[in-house]
Motif scaffolding. Structure first.
Motif, PDB file in Angstrom:
ATOM      1  N   ALA A 194      55.670 103.411  65.703  1.00 53.59           N
ATOM      2  CA  ALA A 194      56.702 104.276  65.123  1.00 53.59           C
ATOM      3  C   ALA A 194      56.976 105.381  66.135  1.00 53.59           C
ATOM      4  O   ALA A 194      56.066 106.100  66.532  1.00 53.59           O
ATOM      5  N   PHE A 195      58.226 105.497  66.556  1.00 52.23           N
ATOM      6  CA  PHE A 195      58.578 106.473  67.576  1.00 52.23           C
ATOM      7  C   PHE A 195      59.317 107.671  66.961  1.00 52.23           C
ATOM      8  O   PHE A 195      59.528 107.747  65.750  1.00 52.23           O
ATOM      9  N   CYS A 196      59.683 108.604  67.816  1.00 52.55           N
ATOM     10  CA  CYS A 196      60.465 109.818  67.482  1.00 52.55           C
ATOM     11  C   CYS A 196      59.626 110.932  66.868  1.00 52.55           C
ATOM     12  O   CYS A 196      60.153 112.009  66.591  1.00 52.55           O
ATOM     13  N   ASN A 197      58.318 110.699  66.653  1.00 51.34           N
ATOM     14  CA  ASN A 197      57.456 111.738  66.085  1.00 51.34           C
ATOM     15  C   ASN A 197      58.015 112.270  64.765  1.00 51.34           C
ATOM     16  O   ASN A 197      57.990 113.473  64.494  1.00 51.34           O
ATOM     17  N   MET A 198      58.519 111.374  63.960  1.00 53.81           N
ATOM     18  CA  MET A 198      59.026 111.715  62.640  1.00 53.81           C
ATOM     19  C   MET A 198      58.112 111.098  61.587  1.00 53.81           C
ATOM     20  O   MET A 198      57.744 109.922  61.697  1.00 53.81           O
ATOM     21  N   PHE A 199      57.745 111.891  60.595  1.00 55.86           N
ATOM     22  CA  PHE A 199      56.904 111.358  59.524  1.00 55.86           C
ATOM     23  C   PHE A 199      56.993 112.268  58.312  1.00 55.86           C
ATOM     24  O   PHE A 199      57.467 113.409  58.384  1.00 55.86           O
ATOM     25  N   ILE A 200      56.525 111.741  57.176  1.00 54.85           N
ATOM     26  CA  ILE A 200      56.369 112.511  55.943  1.00 54.85           C
ATOM     27  C   ILE A 200      54.989 112.157  55.396  1.00 54.85           C
ATOM     28  O   ILE A 200      54.635 110.973  55.320  1.00 54.85           O
ATOM     29  N   MET A 201      54.203 113.162  55.025  1.00 54.25           N
ATOM     30  CA  MET A 201      52.841 112.926  54.535  1.00 54.25           C
ATOM     31  C   MET A 201      52.549 113.797  53.314  1.00 54.25           C
ATOM     32  O   MET A 201      53.062 114.915  53.211  1.00 54.25           O
ATOM     33  N   LYS A 202      51.685 113.299  52.463  1.00 58.01           N
ATOM     34  CA  LYS A 202      51.146 114.137  51.405  1.00 58.01           C
ATOM     35  C   LYS A 202      50.312 115.257  52.042  1.00 58.01           C
ATOM     36  O   LYS A 202      49.772 115.103  53.147  1.00 58.01           O
ATOM     37  N   LYS A 203      50.176 116.341  51.320  1.00 56.72           N
ATOM     38  CA  LYS A 203      49.546 117.550  51.865  1.00 56.72           C
ATOM     39  C   LYS A 203      48.160 117.294  52.429  1.00 56.72           C
ATOM     40  O   LYS A 203      47.868 117.698  53.570  1.00 56.72           O
ATOM     41  N   ASP A 204      47.297 116.639  51.691  1.00 58.73           N
ATOM     42  CA  ASP A 204      45.924 116.465  52.164  1.00 58.73           C
ATOM     43  C   ASP A 204      45.877 115.619  53.428  1.00 58.73           C
ATOM     44  O   ASP A 204      45.073 115.872  54.337  1.00 58.73           O
ATOM     45  N   ILE A 205      46.749 114.618  53.503  1.00 57.61           N
ATOM     46  CA  ILE A 205      46.796 113.766  54.698  1.00 57.61           C
ATOM     47  C   ILE A 205      47.339 114.553  55.880  1.00 57.61           C
ATOM     48  O   ILE A 205      46.814 114.470  56.993  1.00 57.61           O
ATOM     49  N   PHE A 206      48.388 115.322  55.634  1.00 55.72           N
ATOM     50  CA  PHE A 206      48.994 116.121  56.701  1.00 55.72           C
ATOM     51  C   PHE A 206      47.994 117.123  57.268  1.00 55.72           C
ATOM     52  O   PHE A 206      47.874 117.272  58.492  1.00 55.72           O
ATOM     53  N   PHE A 207      47.265 117.787  56.402  1.00 61.19           N
ATOM     54  CA  PHE A 207      46.292 118.765  56.884  1.00 61.19           C
ATOM     55  C   PHE A 207      45.188 118.086  57.686  1.00 61.19           C
ATOM     56  O   PHE A 207      44.743 118.603  58.719  1.00 61.19           O
ATOM     57  N   GLU A 208      44.724 116.932  57.209  1.00 63.12           N
ATOM     58  CA  GLU A 208      43.694 116.209  57.949  1.00 63.12           C
ATOM     59  C   GLU A 208      44.221 115.795  59.321  1.00 63.12           C
ATOM     60  O   GLU A 208      43.487 115.879  60.327  1.00 63.12           O
ATOM     61  N   TYR A 209      45.480 115.361  59.366  1.00 62.79           N
ATOM     62  CA  TYR A 209      46.085 114.949  60.633  1.00 62.79           C
ATOM     63  C   TYR A 209      46.159 116.123  61.608  1.00 62.79           C
ATOM     64  O   TYR A 209      45.798 115.992  62.786  1.00 62.79           O
ATOM     65  N   CYS A 210      46.607 117.278  61.132  1.00 61.93           N
ATOM     66  CA  CYS A 210      46.732 118.444  62.006  1.00 61.93           C
ATOM     67  C   CYS A 210      45.363 118.906  62.512  1.00 61.93           C
ATOM     68  O   CYS A 210      45.211 119.292  63.687  1.00 61.93           O
ATOM     69  N   GLU A 211      44.365 118.870  61.641  1.00 60.15           N
ATOM     70  CA  GLU A 211      43.010 119.283  62.027  1.00 60.15           C
ATOM     71  C   GLU A 211      42.424 118.348  63.079  1.00 60.15           C
ATOM     72  O   GLU A 211      41.556 118.745  63.870  1.00 60.15           O
ATOM     73  N   TRP A 212      42.912 117.137  63.096  1.00 64.59           N
ATOM     74  CA  TRP A 212      42.470 116.136  64.084  1.00 64.59           C
ATOM     75  C   TRP A 212      43.299 116.219  65.361  1.00 64.59           C
ATOM     76  O   TRP A 212      42.774 116.133  66.467  1.00 64.59           O
ATOM     77  N   LEU A 213      44.608 116.417  65.218  1.00 67.60           N
ATOM     78  CA  LEU A 213      45.548 116.337  66.344  1.00 67.60           C
ATOM     79  C   LEU A 213      45.479 117.535  67.282  1.00 67.60           C
ATOM     80  O   LEU A 213      45.325 117.359  68.509  1.00 67.60           O
ATOM     81  N   PHE A 214      45.615 118.732  66.742  1.00 62.78           N
ATOM     82  CA  PHE A 214      45.788 119.892  67.616  1.00 62.78           C
ATOM     83  C   PHE A 214      44.568 120.195  68.485  1.00 62.78           C
ATOM     84  O   PHE A 214      44.732 120.564  69.665  1.00 62.78           O
ATOM     85  N   PRO A 215      43.348 120.046  68.009  1.00 59.67           N
ATOM     86  CA  PRO A 215      42.213 120.239  68.926  1.00 59.67           C
ATOM     87  C   PRO A 215      42.237 119.252  70.096  1.00 59.67           C
ATOM     88  O   PRO A 215      41.854 119.603  71.227  1.00 59.67           O
ATOM     89  N   LEU A 216      42.665 118.028  69.842  1.00 60.34           N
ATOM     90  CA  LEU A 216      42.775 117.047  70.925  1.00 60.34           C
ATOM     91  C   LEU A 216      43.781 117.502  71.977  1.00 60.34           C
ATOM     92  O   LEU A 216      43.506 117.456  73.190  1.00 60.34           O
ATOM     93  N   LEU A 217      44.951 117.924  71.524  1.00 58.59           N
ATOM     94  CA  LEU A 217      45.995 118.342  72.457  1.00 58.59           C
ATOM     95  C   LEU A 217      45.610 119.629  73.177  1.00 58.59           C
ATOM     96  O   LEU A 217      45.914 119.803  74.362  1.00 58.59           O
TER      97      LEU A 217
END
Length: 628
Positions: A194-217
């Protein structure tokens, strides 16, 4: 009816990242946010801003739309978090739309039609989102994009992205989260994402994703060698997150998250800018002479010559509002034209994009020397609502008199002020009767000898507005069978509402000997008036194919060059005369077969998108072009 319970609707917040002004759909679900706001030259007044509260706005050159994602994570409470771009949105309807090879629906404007067609409203968004855990754009196959074997090859093919950066990120991910190695290998060695960095997530999933993503970057950028990176390479962290999104979802699904995941199509708007609107000039409106032209980028030298000739002969005590209707005149040419004509302090030069006004209409012409721009005069009545009367001039003419005198002509309740067309009148008197039959059967005019030439017009906009709306004018323009297109339509629809001007305001030159070959067949009084006007023309009109920039020996050719050689386009016009064509700019995209390639229409026929033949054709095309 939908089963959605309106009393308990979840809060859906879909952030629309924008770094430049754009038209945004209205509603509570789509939230425009200015990204990179901390270092932006100007601040948007009608959006959120990613530099407020807890933010990483300063990282926008590297993190791209992720600065909006971080801001939403830290500063907004919602049940669903989603992300689009100012030019790319999800299609929230259940209607399948045609995609290009990049998995995008291509459209032009974000307007009421588009909002309805793609469900960019709160109700449609709620119907599409509720009940799902994760929504992404469709999984696109990189073989479809360019015949790539996998996502790593797809990454490496981009001249601004370095494979060592992808490997570095991969190593960091595996060190921090070794359980993700299997999923990273599957995604990066796979062909779909899936390209374009577009997505929609439920809150708990979104928060888990951000907590995982930003430290990596953050860890990646901390030791990333980007001192000499160009502007596109600097965006590498944003590109990496696009791959990480796919890895995150793949891992969660493999390890039993059992999320309800679906894909929504992505619609790409080529012209997301807000509608341009002309405003009245400040000061006494009664003293202004509005003069409207229509041109494209290729005609920039010619419209400049015409305007220059007009202003050179203009009354210095009058104000001239010069408006050029256009769709594609380059910024460079606009700046050049504006700077050159700034020598006339009593004139204002403005450009108005008419793309929205003519979108959806199939406008064609029947003469090689008549362009689509000829129809732009139909939109003037809506584009300039603050004017009751304007002058319209073609771009293949020079002005030898002061058009203020023409504008001051009283035309009463007539819709149009114009000069009779000697060419048309001469053809009416031909023995073959062809033009007379055309007038009777196609134009249905009761007085064909009142037919006027539309290159020079005094337009009573108030009266024109009572005849037809812009939409109605353009609908008529789509009808087949007209010889002179918009000119025929104006004559047909404005018959009996025309004030006839002296011939010296539109002296057509002797194209291919038509003065004796055609004009002389016109009624004697009109022909005499025309021949007399040639002695002291106020406007010379190079109507027809014999243009002075193609043939300097044409009738009144030296007069044209007297003005043209004074403009900054004089060398370009000279090059046209010599038959030198403007070189095409180099291609910068990586497509095997460009969207505008003449081969593409044949490729679409013999090798439809998604077919095996198409993939073979792409591989061959890339090898021929020396691409991997």
């Amino acid at each position: 009816m939908s089963s959605i319970n309106r009393e308990h609707d979840p809060r859906i917040a879909i952030f629309v990242s924008a770094h430049k002004p754009a038209a945004f759909p209205h509603g509570t679900s789509l939230l425009p946010i200015q990204v990179g706001a901390e270092n932006a030259a100007s601040r948007f007044s009608d959006t959120l801003h990613d530099d407020e509260g807890d933010n990483i706005s300063a990282k926008n050159p590297m993190y791209c739309e992720l600065t909006a994602q971080y801001w939403a994570w830290k500063n907004m409470d919602a049940d669903y978090y989603g992300f689009c771009h100012y030019r790319r949105y999800f299609d929230f309807t259940s209607t399948a739309h045609t995609e290009n090879d990049y998995g995008e629906i291509m459209d032009m404007f974000i307007d009421n039609r588009a909002i309805a067609e793609y469900g960019l409203d709160d109700y449609s968004i709620a119907q599409a989102v509720q009940g799902w855990d994760v929504i992404t754009t469709p999984l696109n196959d990189v073989r479809r994009i360019g015949g790539f074997a996998n996502l790593k090859e797809h990454w490496d093919a981009d001249q601004h992205l370095r494979l060592k950066d992808l490997r570095h990120l991969y190593d960091l991910l595996c060190a921090r989260h070794p359980e993700y190695r299997e999923d990273a290998d599957a995604v990066l060695n796979g062909r779909r994402a899936a390209f374009c960095n577009m997505f929609i997530m439920k809150k708990d999933i979104f928060f888990e994703y951000c907590e995982w993503l930003f430290p990596l970057l953050d860890e990646f950028t901390e030791h990333w060698d980007h001192v000499a990176a160009d502007m596109q390479t600097l965006r590498t962290p944003g590109h990496l997150s696009e791959r990480l999104l796919n890895i995150f979802i793949a891992h969660k699904q493999r390890t039993g998250a059992n999320w309800r995941v679906k894909q929504l199509q992505c619609v790409h708007f080529t012209n997301p800018e807000p509608p341009a609107q002309l405003e009245p000039l400040e000061g006494d409106q009664q003293s202004i002479i509005p003069v409207v032209f229509a041109a494209d980028d290729a005609y920039a030298p010619m419209v400049t010559t015409t305007i220059y000739s007009m202003l050179k002969n203009a009354d210095p005590n009058r104000r001239y509002d010069v408006i050029v209707l256009e769709r594609d005149i380059s910024k460079e040419n606009k700046q050049l034209i504006t700077s050159f004509l700034a020598q006339f302090s009593n004139a204002t030069i403005r450009f108005h994009d008419v793309s929205r006004a003519i979108a959806g209409f199939n406008l064609t012409t029947n003469n090689a020397h008549i362009s689509i721009e000829t129809y732009y005069r139909f939109i003037i009545q809506e584009a300039l609502p603050f004017y009751s009367k304007i002058l319209y001039l073609d771009c293949d003419l020079v002005v030898n008199g002061d058009v203020a005198q023409l504008f001051d002509t009283e035309i009463g309740d007539a819709a149009i002020g114009a000069v009779r067309d000697l060419d048309f009148l001469g053809n009416l008197n031909m023995k073959d009767g062809i033009r007379a039959t055309y007038v009777s059967k196609q134009l249905h005019m009761t007085n064909p000898y009142g037919y006027f030439q539309a290159g020079v017009l005094v337009m009573n906009l108030d009266r024109m507005r009572t005849i037809h709306s812009v939409h109605e004018w353009l609908e008529i323009a789509q009808r087949p069978g007209f010889i002179y297109n918009d000119q025929d339509i104006l004559n047909m629809e404005c018959e009996g509402m025309v004030h006839y001007l002296p011939y010296d305001w539109n002296v057509m030159h002797n194209c291919a000997g038509r003065v004796d070959g055609v004009f002389a067949y016109a009624p004697a009084d009109t022909f005499k008036a025309y021949t007399d006007s040639r002695q002291n023309p106020k406007i010379v009109h190079y109507a027809g194919f014999d243009k002075p920039w193609k043939n300097p020996w044409c009738d009144f050719g030296p007069l044209y060059w007297q003005y043209a050689q004074q403009t900054p386009f004089s060398l370009q016009i000279t090059a046209m005369l010599a038959g030198i064509k403007r070189p095409q700019p180099p291609e910068h995209h990586e497509r095997a077969i460009a969207e505008d390639s003449p081969l593409r229409k044949y490729a679409d026929i013999v090798a439809p998108s998604g077919s095996k033949q198409r993939e073979i054709m792409k591989v061959v095309a890339r090898k021929i072009q020396g691409k991997r």
